[in-house]
Design a protein around this motif. Structure first.
Motif, PDB file in Angstrom:
ATOM      1  N   ARG A  67     -29.314  33.839 -25.841  1.00  0.00           N
ATOM      2  CA  ARG A  67     -27.921  33.939 -26.291  1.00  0.00           C
ATOM      3  C   ARG A  67     -27.550  35.402 -26.477  1.00  0.00           C
ATOM      4  O   ARG A  67     -28.392  36.219 -26.847  1.00  0.00           O
ATOM      5  CB  ARG A  67     -27.714  33.172 -27.592  1.00  0.00           C
ATOM      6  N   VAL A  68     -26.287  35.691 -26.199  1.00  0.00           N
ATOM      7  CA  VAL A  68     -25.769  37.046 -26.355  1.00  0.00           C
ATOM      8  C   VAL A  68     -24.498  36.990 -27.193  1.00  0.00           C
ATOM      9  O   VAL A  68     -23.794  35.985 -27.206  1.00  0.00           O
ATOM     10  CB  VAL A  68     -25.487  37.714 -24.982  1.00  0.00           C
ATOM     11  N   LYS A  69     -24.240  38.084 -27.898  1.00  0.00           N
ATOM     12  CA  LYS A  69     -23.061  38.169 -28.766  1.00  0.00           C
ATOM     13  C   LYS A  69     -22.119  39.234 -28.213  1.00  0.00           C
ATOM     14  O   LYS A  69     -22.532  40.370 -27.966  1.00  0.00           O
ATOM     15  CB  LYS A  69     -23.497  38.528 -30.180  1.00  0.00           C
ATOM     16  N   VAL A  70     -20.860  38.865 -28.042  1.00  0.00           N
ATOM     17  CA  VAL A  70     -19.852  39.751 -27.468  1.00  0.00           C
ATOM     18  C   VAL A  70     -19.498  40.851 -28.464  1.00  0.00           C
ATOM     19  O   VAL A  70     -19.220  40.585 -29.629  1.00  0.00           O
ATOM     20  CB  VAL A  70     -18.575  38.956 -27.092  1.00  0.00           C
ATOM     21  N   PHE A  71     -19.511  42.108 -27.970  1.00  0.00           N
ATOM     22  CA  PHE A  71     -19.113  43.225 -28.824  1.00  0.00           C
ATOM     23  C   PHE A  71     -18.000  44.063 -28.208  1.00  0.00           C
ATOM     24  O   PHE A  71     -17.366  44.855 -28.905  1.00  0.00           O
ATOM     25  CB  PHE A  71     -20.311  44.115 -29.194  1.00  0.00           C
ATOM     26  N   ASP A  72     -17.728  43.907 -26.922  1.00  0.00           N
ATOM     27  CA  ASP A  72     -16.648  44.625 -26.234  1.00  0.00           C
ATOM     28  C   ASP A  72     -15.888  43.625 -25.377  1.00  0.00           C
ATOM     29  O   ASP A  72     -16.516  42.894 -24.607  1.00  0.00           O
ATOM     30  CB  ASP A  72     -17.238  45.683 -25.288  1.00  0.00           C
TER      31      ASP A  72
END
Length: 143
Positions: A67-72
């Protein structure tokens, strides 16, 4: 990948670029409803065959890589960083070890320039490919 495996209300895209060993670019952005902090699951192209205990039919279950978390967030794309894994090695750890791993470190994304002998010992490396399915995770299923 067959989209019938997923809830249609979620945002589905693909990995468009691998920025570095912790960051990917997904081809979904503001115009698709992506916001900072959203979680995306990255899926393998293959599925796991699971037998339904009631009907004995084969159920093709998607295999989640990480899983990845959006930062941009941009108009048509977003950048997201790893923070959680579903790799087989992490799944074999005791729950307390998994929690500790999630707090102290995050898995690296395989980079073609990184040779296996250059990886830090004990680090889990998950292979992510351009074109892998990226699917937003419902808030109730984030952990």
């Amino acid at each position: 990948m067959n989209s019938s495996f997923f809830d249609e209300a979620q945002i589905e895209g693909q990995v468009a670029k691998i920025d570095d060993e912790y960051t990917v670019v997904i081809n979904r952005g503001k115009i698709h409803g992506v916001t900072p902090g959203m979680i995306f699951a990255i899926y393998d192209d293959e599925t796991e065959a699971v037998r339904d205990p009631e009907t004995d039919e084969s159920l093709d279950v998607p295999i989640e890589k990480l899983r990845v978390k959006v930062f941009d967030v941009f108009s048509k794309a977003c950048r997201a960083a790893t923070f959680q894994t579903n790799s087989p090695i992490s799944n074999m750890l005791k729950p307390s070890a998994r929690l500790s791993r999630l707090i102290t470190g995050r898995d690296r994304i395989e980079n073609e320039q990184l040779r296996p002998d250059e990886r830090p010992i004990g680090e889990v490396v998950v292979t992510v490919n351009i074109g892998d399915t990226a699917k937003s995770v419902a808030k109730g299923r984030m952990e």
